[in-house]
Write a protein that holds these residues in place. Sequence first.
Motif, PDB file in Angstrom:
ATOM      1  N   THR A 112      -7.058  -2.128 -12.120  1.00  0.00           N
ATOM      2  CA  THR A 112      -6.611  -0.769 -11.844  1.00  0.00           C
ATOM      3  C   THR A 112      -5.143  -0.568 -12.199  1.00  0.00           C
ATOM      4  OG1 THR A 112      -6.126  -1.412  -9.550  1.00  0.00           O
ATOM      5  CG2 THR A 112      -8.284  -0.442  -9.998  1.00  0.00           C
ATOM      6  N   GLY A 113      -4.418  -1.655 -12.449  1.00  0.00           N
ATOM      7  CA  GLY A 113      -3.021  -1.561 -12.893  1.00  0.00           C
ATOM      8  C   GLY A 113      -2.139  -0.899 -11.856  1.00  0.00           C
ATOM      9  N   THR A 114      -1.320   0.038 -12.283  1.00  0.00           N
ATOM     10  CA  THR A 114      -0.369   0.688 -11.386  1.00  0.00           C
ATOM     11  C   THR A 114      -1.039   1.622 -10.384  1.00  0.00           C
ATOM     12  OG1 THR A 114      -0.010   2.454 -13.017  1.00  0.00           O
ATOM     13  CG2 THR A 114       1.490   0.571 -13.079  1.00  0.00           C
TER      14      THR A 114
ATOM     15  N   GLY B 171      -9.095   0.644  -1.416  1.00  0.00           N
ATOM     16  CA  GLY B 171     -10.044  -0.464  -1.481  1.00  0.00           C
ATOM     17  C   GLY B 171      -9.346  -1.800  -1.631  1.00  0.00           C
ATOM     18  N   ASP B 172      -8.234  -1.823  -2.380  1.00  0.00           N
ATOM     19  CA  ASP B 172      -7.469  -3.061  -2.543  1.00  0.00           C
ATOM     20  C   ASP B 172      -6.959  -3.570  -1.202  1.00  0.00           C
ATOM     21  OD1 ASP B 172      -7.883  -2.976  -5.241  1.00  0.00           O
ATOM     22  OD2 ASP B 172      -5.881  -2.232  -5.757  1.00  0.00           O
ATOM     23  N   LEU B 173      -6.495  -2.668  -0.358  1.00  0.00           N
ATOM     24  CA  LEU B 173      -5.958  -3.070   0.943  1.00  0.00           C
ATOM     25  C   LEU B 173      -7.045  -3.689   1.811  1.00  0.00           C
ATOM     26  CD1 LEU B 173      -3.597  -3.149   2.938  1.00  0.00           C
ATOM     27  CD2 LEU B 173      -4.227  -0.838   3.661  1.00  0.00           C
ATOM     28  N   VAL B 174      -8.229  -3.083   1.823  1.00  0.00           N
ATOM     29  CA  VAL B 174      -9.329  -3.628   2.621  1.00  0.00           C
ATOM     30  C   VAL B 174      -9.721  -5.009   2.120  1.00  0.00           C
ATOM     31  CG1 VAL B 174     -11.762  -3.326   3.237  1.00  0.00           C
ATOM     32  CG2 VAL B 174     -10.212  -1.369   3.296  1.00  0.00           C
TER      33      VAL B 174
ATOM     34  N   PHE C 257      -0.406  -4.526  -5.951  1.00  0.00           N
ATOM     35  CA  PHE C 257      -0.027  -5.668  -6.788  1.00  0.00           C
ATOM     36  C   PHE C 257      -0.205  -6.977  -6.020  1.00  0.00           C
ATOM     37  CE2 PHE C 257       3.137  -3.031  -9.533  1.00  0.00           C
ATOM     38  CZ  PHE C 257       2.060  -2.438 -10.165  1.00  0.00           C
ATOM     39  N   VAL C 258      -1.369  -7.191  -5.429  1.00  0.00           N
ATOM     40  CA  VAL C 258      -1.572  -8.353  -4.568  1.00  0.00           C
ATOM     41  C   VAL C 258      -2.683  -9.282  -5.055  1.00  0.00           C
ATOM     42  CG1 VAL C 258      -0.695  -7.230  -2.483  1.00  0.00           C
ATOM     43  CG2 VAL C 258      -3.117  -6.982  -3.093  1.00  0.00           C
ATOM     44  N   LYS C 259      -3.223  -9.051  -6.230  1.00  0.00           N
ATOM     45  CA  LYS C 259      -4.319  -9.894  -6.688  1.00  0.00           C
ATOM     46  C   LYS C 259      -3.892 -11.356  -6.800  1.00  0.00           C
ATOM     47  CE  LYS C 259      -7.714 -10.521 -10.369  1.00  0.00           C
ATOM     48  NZ  LYS C 259      -8.232 -10.060 -11.670  1.00  0.00           N
ATOM     49  N   TYR C 260      -2.660 -11.603  -7.238  1.00  0.00           N
ATOM     50  CA  TYR C 260      -2.189 -12.982  -7.374  1.00  0.00           C
ATOM     51  C   TYR C 260      -2.150 -13.677  -6.009  1.00  0.00           C
ATOM     52  CZ  TYR C 260       2.470 -11.850  -5.521  1.00  0.00           C
ATOM     53  OH  TYR C 260       3.516 -11.485  -4.711  1.00  0.00           O
ATOM     54  N   GLN C 261      -1.854 -12.912  -4.951  1.00  0.00           N
ATOM     55  CA  GLN C 261      -1.851 -13.500  -3.613  1.00  0.00           C
ATOM     56  C   GLN C 261      -3.260 -13.831  -3.155  1.00  0.00           C
ATOM     57  OE1 GLN C 261       0.411 -11.636  -0.529  1.00  0.00           O
ATOM     58  NE2 GLN C 261       2.090 -11.070  -1.883  1.00  0.00           N
ATOM     59  N   MET C 262      -4.229 -13.028  -3.553  1.00  0.00           N
ATOM     60  CA  MET C 262      -5.601 -13.311  -3.174  1.00  0.00           C
ATOM     61  C   MET C 262      -6.099 -14.595  -3.840  1.00  0.00           C
ATOM     62  SD  MET C 262      -7.097  -9.407  -3.184  1.00  0.00           S
ATOM     63  CE  MET C 262      -8.704  -9.837  -2.537  1.00  0.00           C
TER      64      MET C 262
ATOM     65  N   ALA D  15       0.835  -1.204   0.000  1.00  0.00           N
ATOM     66  CA  ALA D  15       0.000   0.000   0.000  1.00  0.00           C
ATOM     67  C   ALA D  15       0.873   1.260   0.000  1.00  0.00           C
ATOM     68  CB  ALA D  15      -0.926  -0.002   1.213  1.00  0.00           C
ATOM     69  N   THR D  16       1.974   1.216   0.748  1.00  0.00           N
ATOM     70  CA  THR D  16       2.890   2.364   0.769  1.00  0.00           C
ATOM     71  C   THR D  16       3.519   2.589  -0.599  1.00  0.00           C
ATOM     72  OG1 THR D  16       3.393   1.955   3.102  1.00  0.00           O
ATOM     73  CG2 THR D  16       4.944   3.325   1.866  1.00  0.00           C
ATOM     74  N   ILE D  17       3.976   1.498  -1.228  1.00  0.00           N
ATOM     75  CA  ILE D  17       4.582   1.625  -2.558  1.00  0.00           C
ATOM     76  C   ILE D  17       3.554   2.120  -3.567  1.00  0.00           C
ATOM     77  CG2 ILE D  17       5.609   0.311  -4.463  1.00  0.00           C
ATOM     78  CD1 ILE D  17       6.873  -1.506  -2.361  1.00  0.00           C
ATOM     79  N   ALA D  18       2.322   1.587  -3.475  1.00  0.00           N
ATOM     80  CA  ALA D  18       1.268   2.013  -4.400  1.00  0.00           C
ATOM     81  C   ALA D  18       0.966   3.498  -4.239  1.00  0.00           C
ATOM     82  CB  ALA D  18       0.009   1.180  -4.169  1.00  0.00           C
TER      83      ALA D  18
END
Length: 332
Positions: A281-283, A199-202, A287-292, A117-120
Motif C-alpha cells: 500500500t506504500g504511503t 487494517g495495518d494497525l489491526v 510503515f511497520v511491515k519490517y517490524q512484523m 497510524a497517526t502519521i499515516a
Amino acid sequence: MQATSEAEILSPPGAPAPFVRYFGWATLFVLVAFMINNVLIVGYDYPPLTSLLGEVADNRAWILLALYASALVAAAVMIVRTPHRALRYDARLISNFNAYLIRGCFFAVLFVGIADATIAFLRVEGLLERLVDADLSRDLLRARFVGPYVHVPLVIAGFVVALFLRTLGFFWLALMIVAAELLIVISRFVFSYEQALMGDLVRYWYAALFLFASAYTLLEEGHVRVDVLYAGFNPRRRGKVNAIGSILLGMTTAWAIILIGLGSKQAIINSPVANFEVSQTGTAGMFVKYQMAAFLAIFAITMLIQFVAYLFEAVADARDEPGHRDHAAVTH
C-alpha cells in the motif's frame, strides 16, 4: 519486591547439576553472541564465519568467532562462580528478564502503532504539510526516515517504561485490537470511510499479541498439551519428559527459526528489517511491515530464553527439588 531467602538461592544438598546449568547458560550467552554477530554482519558488512574456510580469510571474521568463544567461556565462569545456585533460582532470573523483554516489546508496539497510524492518517489526508515544515513532511513519506527517527526512539521509550510498569498488558493490547477493528466497522459502514492504515494497525497489534504472548504462556503452562500419558505421570517423570521436550522440540525449533530468519544478510527476517520494508500500500498505509518480520525473531528469541528457564524447572522437578510450581495444565 519480595526478598529471596538463602534456601531459594542455594541448591539442595547433593549435586547442583552443573552440566545442565552450563548447557542452559551457554545457550543464552551464545544467543547474545549470535545477535551481536548478526548486527555486525547486516549493519557493518562483516563477513560471515564461513569466510574463514576460504582461501583468503577476512580477519574480521575472527572477531565473530571470538564472540562465540567468549560466550562459552562466560557461561563456564558463571557456573564456577555460582556452583551451588539452585536451578529454580536460575529459572526465575531468566523468566524475570524474559518478562521484562516482552513488556518492553509490548509497550514498543503500543507506542509505535499509535504514532505510525497517526502519521499515516495525516499523510493520507494531506495534512502533514499544514502541521510541519516541507522538509519534515517530505521525510515522513520515507520509511528509511520514519524507521530510525520515529520508530526507534519509541521502541527505546517502550523499554524504559517497561522498567517501571510491571504489567505485561496483553489484555489491554487485545482490547485495543478489538477497538481498532470496531473503528474499521463503524467508519466503513456508517461513514463509508476506510484507509489501508486501519487494517495495518489491526494486523500489527494482532501479530504482536500472539507472538509476544507465547513465551509468557509457556511460563504459565497455558499452551494446550495434547497427550494420553503425561497427565498420569508423577512430578518427577513429568520433569524428565519436559526436560527432554524442551531440548529436542522447543529449543531446537526456536534455534531453527533464528538461524533461518537471521542466518545471512539476505535472510527472510534480516532483509526486510535492514531495508525498512513497507507493505504494497506504500504511503497509504503504515510503515511497520519490517517490524512484523522482526516479530518472528522476537518470538523465537523469547521462546528460546523461556525454554532454558523451563528446562531448569523441569530438571529441578525430575530431581524432586523443593519449590515445584503446580500448574493447572490443559490436556486433551
